[in-house]
Design an enzyme around this catalytic site. Structure first.
Site, PDB file in Angstrom:
ATOM      1  N   GLN A   9       0.917  -1.111   0.054  1.00  0.00           N
ATOM      2  CA  GLN A   9      -0.019   0.181   0.064  1.00  0.00           C
ATOM      3  C   GLN A   9       0.729   1.338  -0.104  1.00  0.00           C
ATOM      4  O   GLN A   9       1.988   1.221   0.656  1.00  0.00           O
ATOM      5  CB  GLN A   9      -1.021  -0.108   1.111  1.00  0.00           C
ATOM      6  N   SER A  94       3.706  -6.521   2.570  1.00  0.00           N
ATOM      7  CA  SER A  94       2.445  -6.297   3.177  1.00  0.00           C
ATOM      8  C   SER A  94       1.227  -7.199   2.316  1.00  0.00           C
ATOM      9  O   SER A  94       1.527  -8.188   1.789  1.00  0.00           O
ATOM     10  CB  SER A  94       2.018  -5.094   3.782  1.00  0.00           C
ATOM     11  N   LEU A  95       0.550  -6.246   1.711  1.00  0.00           N
ATOM     12  CA  LEU A  95      -0.552  -6.951   1.034  1.00  0.00           C
ATOM     13  C   LEU A  95      -0.065  -7.374  -0.299  1.00  0.00           C
ATOM     14  O   LEU A  95      -0.637  -8.451  -0.878  1.00  0.00           O
ATOM     15  CB  LEU A  95      -1.742  -5.815   0.311  1.00  0.00           C
ATOM     16  N   ARG A 119      -9.687  -7.873   3.876  1.00  0.00           N
ATOM     17  CA  ARG A 119      -8.383  -7.365   4.546  1.00  0.00           C
ATOM     18  C   ARG A 119      -8.420  -5.908   4.778  1.00  0.00           C
ATOM     19  O   ARG A 119      -8.312  -5.339   6.012  1.00  0.00           O
ATOM     20  CB  ARG A 119      -7.314  -7.768   3.726  1.00  0.00           C
ATOM     21  N   HIS A 203      -0.182  -3.494  10.985  1.00  0.00           N
ATOM     22  CA  HIS A 203       1.103  -4.353  11.127  1.00  0.00           C
ATOM     23  C   HIS A 203       1.442  -4.100  12.754  1.00  0.00           C
ATOM     24  O   HIS A 203       2.690  -3.849  13.128  1.00  0.00           O
ATOM     25  CB  HIS A 203       2.210  -4.012  10.562  1.00  0.00           C
ATOM     26  N   GLN A 252       0.558 -12.100   9.714  1.00  0.00           N
ATOM     27  CA  GLN A 252       1.123 -10.947   8.899  1.00  0.00           C
ATOM     28  C   GLN A 252       0.240  -9.675   9.577  1.00  0.00           C
ATOM     29  O   GLN A 252       0.488  -8.653   9.505  1.00  0.00           O
ATOM     30  CB  GLN A 252       1.009 -10.924   7.465  1.00  0.00           C
TER      31      GLN A 252
END
Length: 312
Positions: A9, A94-95, A119, A203, A252
């Site tokens: 992101q 991440s994503l 998510r 996170h 995660q």
């Protein structure tokens, strides 16, 4: 040996994917499939905005994934470069880990889009707006960032969210703690702390409600076998077992993105070059982690064509 890597992101901007869609049916098909999966005209938002709609977490996450997978599909369909033949590993920030799994065949495109939509919604809903924050520490290594986070916490959450490269670490947690960390940065030998324009503290342990929702979703749609190994964010190590990866995707949400360590691990495993698909964020990070690593970022048709010619 090379790795294909996928951005997270922050790499979205209005117009994302438009050039690929204008040039290739393969890209248009990806964007149409994602729209159908989400029952939403996401690609219209990607192409035309408004920007505030594109930057919503629940839109940005599937949009970034769709653009990266469209880039890969163009590479495969228009230029004949298959991931399984050209990459020894995949990874994503991440994503981007979901994108990497989609690219490697662990999730189909529609499932990936729906998981990332959920998510994004779950992460946004986990903490009331204004209660959390994130900050980038510039000129900070992991030891300095850890000491700063401990000093700033004061019984609130202040945790390392992203260990991006040797000079950039991101903190996440309660707004007050993150603001204290920014104020204390120079005292800890850190060049600067910068609050990030995010809508939630990603996170960190405040995201546990989102992790619980993803555990439920992934129980119903677990990853399948993947064509090449993946280096996971939370362990910075190679994964080949779908059952293990399902649990790592849950972890995660609250866990640290160990990107620096992941790159080090990939290099130790024999990865010599890194190819970023659909962005130009990870390439510079990798260059700061290991100056000997070769990096390239593939965004447009000319870059894809040049890459295909180079490895032919």
């Amino acid at each position: 040996m090379r790795a294909f890597v996928f951005p997270g992101q922050g790499s979205q901007k209005v117009g994302i994917g438009a050039e690929l869609a204008d040039a290739s049916k393969a890209a248009r098909d990806v964007f149409a499939e994602v729209d159908d999966a989400l029952s939403q005209k996401l690609f219209d938002i990607m192409r035309e905005g408004p920007e505030d709609q594109l930057t919503l977490t629940e839109n940005a996450q599937p949009a970034i994934m769709a653009n990266a997978i469209a880039t890969l599909r163009v590479l495969e369909t228009d230029f004949g470069v298959a991931l399984a033949d050209s990459a020894g590993a995949v990874a994503g920030h991440s994503l981007g880990e979901y994108t990497a799994l989609c690219a490697a065949g662990a999730f189909d495109l529609a499932t990936t889009a729906r998981l990332l939509k959920l998510r994004g919604q779950a992460m946004q809903a986990a903490v009331p707006v204004g209660k959390g924050a994130m900050a980038a520490l510039l000129g900070a290594d992991i030891d300095k960032a850890t000491a700063l986070a401990e000093a700033a916490a004061e019984d609130e959450v202040c945790e390392i969210a992203n260990d991006n490269d040797p000079s950039q670490v991101v903190l996440s947690g309660h707004k007050g703690a993150i603001e204290r960390a920014v104020g204390l940065a120079k005292e800890h030998g850190i060049k600067r702390g910068v609050l990030l324009p995010v809508s939630a503290p990603f996170h960190c342990s405040l995201m546990q409600p989102a992790a619980d929702r993803m555990a439920e979703a992934l129980a119903g749609t677990p990853p399948s076998d993947f064509a090449v190994p993946l280096f996971a964010n939370v362990t910075a190590s190679k994964v080949t077992d779908p059952h293990e990866e399902r649990q790592l995707l849950v972890e995660q949400v609250t866990g640290r993105v160990r990107w620096r360590e992941s790159v080090v691990a990939m290099r130790a495993d024999g990865i010599e070059s890194f190819v970023e698909l659909g962005g130009k964020v990870l390439g510079p990070m990798i260059g700061r982690i290991d100056k000997e690593a070769a990096t390239s970022s593939l965004i447009n048709m000319d870059q894809l064509e040049d890459f295909a010619r180079e490895i032919a």
